[in-house]
Structure formats: C-alpha cells, structure tokens
Design a protein around this motif. Structure first.
Motif, PDB file in Angstrom:
ATOM      1  N   GLU A 211       0.019   7.614  -8.936  1.00 19.16           N
ATOM      2  CA  GLU A 211      -0.855   6.477  -8.625  1.00 19.16           C
ATOM      3  C   GLU A 211      -0.699   6.024  -7.173  1.00 19.16           C
ATOM      4  N   ALA A 212       0.425   6.357  -6.540  1.00 20.51           N
ATOM      5  CA  ALA A 212       0.626   6.043  -5.120  1.00 20.51           C
ATOM      6  C   ALA A 212       0.755   7.344  -4.323  1.00 20.51           C
TER       7      ALA A 212
ATOM      8  N   LYS B 121      -3.780  15.671  -6.490  1.00 20.24           N
ATOM      9  CA  LYS B 121      -4.285  15.150  -5.219  1.00 20.24           C
ATOM     10  C   LYS B 121      -3.257  15.216  -4.091  1.00 20.24           C
TER      11      LYS B 121
ATOM     12  N   ALA C 207       2.418  11.482  -0.069  1.00 22.67           N
ATOM     13  CA  ALA C 207       1.699  10.842   1.059  1.00 22.67           C
ATOM     14  C   ALA C 207       2.644  10.139   2.027  1.00 22.67           C
TER      15      ALA C 207
ATOM     16  N   ALA D 295       6.325   8.108   3.443  1.00 16.36           N
ATOM     17  CA  ALA D 295       7.111   6.914   3.122  1.00 16.36           C
ATOM     18  C   ALA D 295       6.173   5.855   2.555  1.00 16.36           C
TER      19      ALA D 295
ATOM     20  N   ILE E 183       4.389   2.859   2.577  1.00 17.50           N
ATOM     21  CA  ILE E 183       4.027   1.989   3.707  1.00 17.50           C
ATOM     22  C   ILE E 183       4.193   0.516   3.341  1.00 17.50           C
ATOM     23  N   LYS E 184       3.896   0.201   2.076  1.00 18.98           N
ATOM     24  CA  LYS E 184       4.034  -1.209   1.671  1.00 18.98           C
ATOM     25  C   LYS E 184       5.491  -1.633   1.762  1.00 18.98           C
TER      26      LYS E 184
ATOM     27  N   GLY F  42       6.374  11.461   5.570  1.00 21.40           N
ATOM     28  CA  GLY F  42       7.604  11.901   4.909  1.00 21.40           C
ATOM     29  C   GLY F  42       7.379  13.033   3.917  1.00 21.40           C
TER      30      GLY F  42
ATOM     31  N   GLU G 180       7.412  16.051   5.892  1.00 23.78           N
ATOM     32  CA  GLU G 180       8.796  16.265   6.349  1.00 23.78           C
ATOM     33  C   GLU G 180       9.672  16.842   5.230  1.00 23.78           C
TER      34      GLU G 180
ATOM     35  N   GLU H 293       1.838   9.110  11.402  1.00 21.69           N
ATOM     36  CA  GLU H 293       2.572   7.876  11.690  1.00 21.69           C
ATOM     37  C   GLU H 293       2.039   7.150  12.914  1.00 21.69           C
TER      38      GLU H 293
ATOM     39  N   GLY I 240       9.976   9.865  11.006  1.00 19.82           N
ATOM     40  CA  GLY I 240      11.378   9.442  10.979  1.00 19.82           C
ATOM     41  C   GLY I 240      12.260  10.233  10.035  1.00 19.82           C
ATOM     42  N   TYR I 241      11.658  11.151   9.264  1.00 22.90           N
ATOM     43  CA  TYR I 241      12.474  11.926   8.318  1.00 22.90           C
ATOM     44  C   TYR I 241      12.560  13.387   8.759  1.00 22.90           C
TER      45      TYR I 241
HETATM   46  N1  CAA Z   1       2.599   4.446   0.879  1.00 15.16           N
HETATM   47  C1  CAA Z   1       2.262   3.625  -0.125  1.00 15.16           C
HETATM   48  N2  CAA Z   1       1.155   3.771  -0.871  1.00 15.16           N
HETATM   49  C2  CAA Z   1       0.354   4.814  -0.596  1.00 15.16           C
HETATM   50  C3  CAA Z   1       0.658   5.720   0.436  1.00 15.16           C
HETATM   51  C4  CAA Z   1       1.847   5.512   1.184  1.00 15.16           C
HETATM   52  N3  CAA Z   1       2.244   6.346   2.159  1.00 15.16           N
HETATM   53  N4  CAA Z   1      -0.334   6.643   0.506  1.00 15.16           N
HETATM   54  C5  CAA Z   1      -1.206   6.336  -0.468  1.00 15.16           C
HETATM   55  N5  CAA Z   1      -0.798   5.236  -1.137  1.00 15.16           N
HETATM   56  C6  CAA Z   1      -1.465   4.562  -2.252  1.00 15.16           C
HETATM   57  C7  CAA Z   1      -2.676   3.769  -1.782  1.00 15.16           C
HETATM   58  O1  CAA Z   1      -2.280   2.493  -1.309  1.00 15.16           O
HETATM   59  C8  CAA Z   1      -3.489   3.706  -3.058  1.00 15.16           C
HETATM   60  O2  CAA Z   1      -2.912   2.738  -3.901  1.00 15.16           O
HETATM   61  P1  CAA Z   1      -3.848   1.518  -4.468  1.00 15.16           P
HETATM   62  O3  CAA Z   1      -4.885   2.221  -5.289  1.00 15.16           O
HETATM   63  O4  CAA Z   1      -2.876   0.701  -5.267  1.00 15.16           O
HETATM   64  O5  CAA Z   1      -4.405   0.846  -3.275  1.00 15.16           O
HETATM   65  C9  CAA Z   1      -3.222   5.056  -3.712  1.00 15.16           C
HETATM   66  O6  CAA Z   1      -2.000   5.544  -3.129  1.00 15.16           O
HETATM   67  C10 CAA Z   1      -4.303   6.089  -3.433  1.00 15.16           C
HETATM   68  O7  CAA Z   1      -4.465   6.205  -2.037  1.00 15.16           O
HETATM   69  P2  CAA Z   1      -5.889   6.111  -1.315  1.00 15.16           P
HETATM   70  O8  CAA Z   1      -6.795   5.221  -2.067  1.00 15.16           O
HETATM   71  O9  CAA Z   1      -5.631   5.771   0.119  1.00 15.16           O
HETATM   72  O10 CAA Z   1      -6.382   7.633  -1.464  1.00 15.16           O
HETATM   73  P3  CAA Z   1      -7.414   8.390  -0.532  1.00 15.16           P
HETATM   74  O11 CAA Z   1      -7.755   9.634  -1.246  1.00 15.16           O
HETATM   75  O12 CAA Z   1      -8.524   7.507  -0.130  1.00 15.16           O
HETATM   76  O13 CAA Z   1      -6.597   8.763   0.799  1.00 15.16           O
HETATM   77  C11 CAA Z   1      -4.689   9.525   2.052  1.00 15.16           C
HETATM   78  C12 CAA Z   1      -5.509   9.643   0.741  1.00 15.16           C
HETATM   79  C13 CAA Z   1      -5.535  10.055   3.217  1.00 15.16           C
HETATM   80  C14 CAA Z   1      -3.444  10.392   1.891  1.00 15.16           C
HETATM   81  C15 CAA Z   1      -4.332   8.051   2.283  1.00 15.16           C
HETATM   82  O14 CAA Z   1      -3.774   7.520   1.093  1.00 15.16           O
HETATM   83  C16 CAA Z   1      -3.357   7.834   3.393  1.00 15.16           C
HETATM   84  O15 CAA Z   1      -3.710   7.922   4.561  1.00 15.16           O
HETATM   85  N6  CAA Z   1      -2.078   7.494   3.047  1.00 15.16           N
HETATM   86  C17 CAA Z   1      -1.070   7.159   4.021  1.00 15.16           C
HETATM   87  C18 CAA Z   1      -0.518   8.417   4.683  1.00 15.16           C
HETATM   88  C19 CAA Z   1       0.475   8.054   5.742  1.00 15.16           C
HETATM   89  O16 CAA Z   1       0.178   7.357   6.689  1.00 15.16           O
HETATM   90  N7  CAA Z   1       1.712   8.566   5.603  1.00 15.16           N
HETATM   91  C20 CAA Z   1       2.772   8.297   6.533  1.00 15.16           C
HETATM   92  C21 CAA Z   1       3.607   7.150   6.047  1.00 15.16           C
HETATM   93  S1  CAA Z   1       4.843   6.688   7.215  1.00 15.16           S
HETATM   94  C22 CAA Z   1       6.042   7.860   7.077  1.00 15.16           C
HETATM   95  O17 CAA Z   1       5.995   8.727   6.236  1.00 15.16           O
HETATM   96  C23 CAA Z   1       7.162   7.716   8.062  1.00 15.16           C
HETATM   97  C24 CAA Z   1       8.144   8.833   7.969  1.00 15.16           C
HETATM   98  O18 CAA Z   1       8.229   9.672   8.836  1.00 15.16           O
HETATM   99  C25 CAA Z   1       9.080   8.911   6.888  1.00 15.16           C
END
Ligand code: CAA
Length: 256
Positions: A20-21, A57, A61, A63, A65-66, A108, A111, A131, A139-140
């Motif tokens: 779901e996330a 899917k 995705a 780390a 983010i919330k 992540g 990574e 990022e 960061g990972y």
């Molecule tokens: N963290 C928390 N929740 C996430 C998430 C994340 N990284 N990626 C997706 N979700 C959640 C969404 O919030 C959503 O939840 P809700 O329905 O409760 O709002 C659910 O997963 C489905 O996501 P989308 O509705 O966004 O799905 P989409 O098909 O429209 O898009 C996606 C898919 C392009 C992958 C998009 O979700 C996205 O861009 N996600 C973030 C990706 C990202 O930026 N990752 C890097 C995080 S930072 C990091 O990882 C630092 C590091 O180096 C460790």
C-alpha cells in the motif's frame, strides 16, 4: 508482516510486504530487513538470497518520505548509517544475493537492489534516484554503488537530474543483469541456479575480490586476488573440481 522471509527450494526469499506504500522503507522495515539478513546468515543450507517486493507495482519506492520529514538531523544521520549498514550486510553474507525488481526501485529501493550481488528486472521495472527532487541526495549507498556499476557520468545524470531508467535501458547500461519475461520469481530461481551448484567458498572469494576492485588500486587489488585465489586453491572443493575435470566427470562440491 511488513517483511517476510521464507524458503524457496535451496534459496531464501525475502519479500518487502507493504504494497500500500509501494514497499517504502520505514526505520522499522529497515531493522526487520537487517534481522532477516542475520537469519539468512544462520541458515547453513541456503545457496542464495532472493529479494523482491510484494504487489506488481513496486520493488520498493525508497525511504519512507513521511517518516523522513519527522526526523531531526541526528536521527537523519543515524538513519543513513542504519540503511548503509543494513545493506552492507549483503556483502558479508556467505551466499550471493539477487534483487528481483518487479516495478519501481526508487531511492532506497534502488540502493537495496544495488547492494545485491545481482539484479533481475521485470519488463515494467523502473530505476531512479529521485532524492534531488525532494531537496535531498541518496543516503543508503547510491552515490557510491551506482557509479561503480554504471560509471560516473551515467550515475551523475541519474542522481543530478532524477532521470529514471526503464528495464531495457537498465540492462543495456549494466544496471541489471537481465530483464526477465514471464514469472520473475521463476526467472530468479533459474538465474540463481546458474551459480548455486558451485563451491560456496569459491563464490565468496570471487565476490570479495571483485568487491575490492571498486575501492582499491590495481596493485593492491591484484594482491587481494593473489591471496584469495591461493585460499581457493587450498579448499577441498578446488581439489575435487580439478580432479573431476581430469576424470571427465561432474564435480561434487561440499563447500569445504
Ligand atoms: N515513502 C512513503 N510513502 C510512499 C513512498 C515513499 N517513498 N512512495 C510511495 N508512497 C505511498 C504514497 O504516498 C501512496 O500512499 P497514499 O495512497 O496513502 O497516499 C502510495 O505509496 C502509492 O503511491 P503513489 O500514489 O504516489 O503511486 P504512483 O503510481 O502515482 O507513483 C511513484 C509511484 C512514482 C513511485 C511515486 O510514489 C513516488 O515518486 N514515490 C516516491 C519515490 C521517492 O522519491 N523515493 C525516494 C525517497 S528518499 C530516499 O529513498 C532517500 C535514500 O536514499 C534512502
């Protein structure tokens, strides 16, 4: 369970299970992944570790983010160190690891895949280090492992422009070993069976030597290779492998 560890024939299968996330990595999930790696290390009869994400899917995705938003600076540093330390455990596992990337592998998640020994992608896999769009940087381990795998220029492009890479391109640039048509788990098992019959000590020495290639000079790397190839030569499996060659039969390795 947000992370499940099961057996699949002679392999361990770790599934990130928070579809779901999109299997985003909370601190809690990271710790569970670390604990799962420890458990795999204690399973003496597995020949490899497969890692995938639940749902069709996303592999992962990145780390959460919330959760990231709520971290103070010190916790952020600890978070990066935790993620790096957990993923680095894959290098120390006795068995090779294989990421089965079934959709998005972002941040992540990418990574984690990069930290595995091998990567196999489904046709809908997409890799990205987005990022920078969040005002952050990977960061990972992404800034270190990605250039080692695909070269500095391509890595900088992915990290600085957040350009994502689909399965076909990922295969072309060496980001994944192969794109699998059909069932990804079955393809992963077939891929893993291409190495799983060999001597585990030899596989481990070879992985250790190749890992050093990315972080040492040629002279030192060749020394590491000389040392590890000598260790391999002294194993019972090497004796068996060479005897089997001479006797024109299939070797029976015992991991000794
Ligand atoms: N963290 C928390 N929740 C996430 C998430 C994340 N990284 N990626 C997706 N979700 C959640 C969404 O919030 C959503 O939840 P809700 O329905 O409760 O709002 C659910 O997963 C489905 O996501 P989308 O509705 O966004 O799905 P989409 O098909 O429209 O898009 C996606 C898919 C392009 C992958 C998009 O979700 C996205 O861009 N996600 C973030 C990706 C990202 O930026 N990752 C890097 C995080 S930072 C990091 O990882 C630092 C590091 O180096 C460790």
């Amino acid at each position: 369970m947000t992370v499940s560890l099961t057996r699949k024939d002679e392999f361990a299968l770790l599934t990130l299970n928070r579809p779901e996330a999109l299997n985003a990595l909370s601190f809690d999930i990271l710790r569970r992944i670390g604990a799962a790696f420890d458990e795999v290390a204690s399973w003496r009869d597995v020949r490899g570790l497969l890692i995938t994400g639940a749902g069709d899917k996303a592999f992962c995705a990145g780390a959460d983010i919330k959760e990231l938003r709520q971290r103070e600076l010190m916790n952020q540093k600890r978070g990066a160190e935790l993620g790096q330390a957990v993923f680095a455990r894959l290098d120390r596992l006795r068995v090779p690891s294989l990421a089965l990337v079934n959709g998005y592998a972002f941040g992540g998640g990418a990574e984690l895949a990069l930290a595995c020994t091998f990567r196999l992608a489904s046709p809908n896999a997409v890799f990205g280090l987005p990022e920078i769009k969040l005002g952050l940087i990977p960061g990972y381990g992404g800034t270190q492992r990605l250039p080692r795998l695909i070269g500095e220029g391509r890595a900088l492009e992915m990290i600085l422009t957040a350009r994502s890479v689909k399965a076909e391109e990922a295969e072309r640039i060496g980001l994944v070993n192969a794109v699998a048509e059909g069932d990804l788990l079955e393809a992963g098992l077939a891929f893993a069976r291409r190495f799983s019959g060999y001597s585990l000590p030899a596989l481990e020495f070879a992985r250790r030597a190749v890992q050093r290639a990315g972080d040492t000079t040629l002279v030192e790397g060749l020394q590491v290779e000389a040392d590890l190839s000598t260790l391999a030569y002294r194993t019972r499996d090497a004796e068996e492998g060479m005897a089997a060659f001479e006797e024109r039969r299939k070797p029976e390795f015992t991991d000794g």
